[in-house]
Enzyme design. Sequence first.
Site, mmCIF file in Angstrom:
data_model
loop_
_atom_site.group_PDB
_atom_site.id
_atom_site.type_symbol
_atom_site.label_atom_id
_atom_site.label_comp_id
_atom_site.label_asym_id
_atom_site.label_seq_id
_atom_site.Cartn_x
_atom_site.Cartn_y
_atom_site.Cartn_z
ATOM 1 C CB SER A 19 -93.298 71.444 24.776
ATOM 2 O OG SER A 19 -93.307 72.886 24.512
ATOM 3 C CG ASP B 47 -79.897 78.073 29.072
ATOM 4 O OD1 ASP B 47 -80.026 78.786 30.091
ATOM 5 O OD2 ASP B 47 -80.586 78.063 28.033
ATOM 6 C CE LYS B 48 -83.940 79.320 35.752
ATOM 7 N NZ LYS B 48 -84.633 80.587 35.561
ATOM 8 C CG HIS B 49 -86.938 75.934 31.031
ATOM 9 N ND1 HIS B 49 -87.361 76.894 30.272
ATOM 10 C CD2 HIS B 49 -87.758 75.394 31.403
ATOM 11 C CE1 HIS B 49 -88.534 76.922 29.947
ATOM 12 N NE2 HIS B 49 -88.960 76.023 30.694
ATOM 13 C CB SER B 50 -87.589 78.555 35.709
ATOM 14 O OG SER B 50 -88.876 78.584 36.743
ATOM 15 C CB THR C 129 -87.075 85.675 31.127
ATOM 16 O OG1 THR C 129 -86.942 84.736 32.179
ATOM 17 C CG2 THR C 129 -85.471 86.079 31.083
ATOM 18 C CE LYS D 78 -89.865 76.381 24.006
ATOM 19 N NZ LYS D 78 -91.081 75.394 24.288
ATOM 20 C CE LYS D 79 -84.445 77.185 28.380
ATOM 21 N NZ LYS D 79 -83.331 78.367 28.284
ATOM 22 N NE ARG E 180 -98.866 69.892 24.497
ATOM 23 C CZ ARG E 180 -98.010 70.665 25.490
ATOM 24 N NH1 ARG E 180 -96.830 71.000 24.652
ATOM 25 N NH2 ARG E 180 -97.761 70.505 26.652
#
Length: 446
Positions: free
Chosen positions: A189, A86-89, A126, A193-194, A174
Amino acid sequence: MVGTLLPQELIRRKRDGNELPAEAIQDFVNGIARGDIGDGQIGAFAMAVYLNGMSDAETVVLTAATRDSGQVLRWKALDLPGPLLDKHSTGGVGDLVSLVLGPWVAACGGHVPMISGRGLGHTGGTLDKLESIPGYDVSPDMARFRALVKDVGVAIIGQTADLAPADKRLYAVRDVTATVESLPLIVASILGKKLACGLDGLVMDVKVGSGAFMPTAQASRELAGSLADVATRAGTPTTALLTDMNQPLAACAGNALEVHAALRLLGGDLSDRRLYEVTRALGVEMLLMGHLAATREEARDRLDKALFSGAAAERFARMVAGLGGPNDLLERPDDHLPEAPVRLAVHADREGIVQQLDTRALGMAVVELGGGRLEASAAIDHSVGLANIAAIGERVDAERPLAIIHARDRASGERAAHQVRQATRVDDTAVRAGPLIHDAIRLEDT
């Protein structure tokens, strides 16, 4: 009690700058997830961490505890033939990479269980882009999600209530206590999740520039390094790329407009060169992490073959149909994606070359048009946005506008046009945009 510590004792220790025992952090996070810890104590903890930070070891424990506060996906029973990647931005403007990258990597043999979010502030989400596709279900049941990850190789959906529930409560507190900008809390955070997705490898896309989440290049670098290090130490090998956000990644910003751009790239149209190169660079890292290619050259070759053969587009089409969208989106996007009724060309006050863009301001122009949100519950208009955005180094004149506004009415379009002009600096000096990839932090470097 939180392990051997009362919640107030844990807060006091962090308030005084002391390192917290791993068991105490784990139990505090579990208490947040169960509802045993109140918002007041969560806020006090967040402020203590904001003021005094956390050690690397504490951040790893906080991240793992956030991951383990709910369901952690297990895939062994599915006997997948390829790695889970997977990828996260960290978010930006015109950043539609996920729409292309997930099916692209799936076409190369990866399995991409992508849990994505909605836009907030100047950044696009997304899920918002995908919801511009009629019928697309971002909240399928877990059986459907898992089946698509196995059979299609990719499914992009929203976070379920069972994944990292502690983060949902902690982030909400927060957000109202001015503690969002704490690096350890940001890392926990994002990764909580990832990592709950049970991945074999993760690639982080950390933005740098005027539209980045972090305020300075140094802060972005620190975030990238911490994400790669913490995720890897928590058991998921992770690479981070620092990519440019001094101008929109694609030449458009807005939900349906970005889906159109994704479809063009998946169809082999490379006119949006920045988008292609950044997405391809992230894909190379994913293939290498998943051992789907032995070298960068092989990874690039595999990606290009999957793109130009139509295999990546075919995976995207199957994902959309599998989640309730139209079967012919690739062939007939204009029949399905919403269009704004007003289009307005925005010209600069003078001819010249685009020197600089305030990318955050361009993103806020989309928000003001109705294409984004300032609070999580706000509704959005999927049809509006900016198209044909002039790039840094490009000449603008009476023929070439700064952008084309897509608006629901003339008044909002005029307001957006003013914002675009204010966000763009034009003069006669020749200029070249900076690098697309500022740096890479890879497993072997951490």
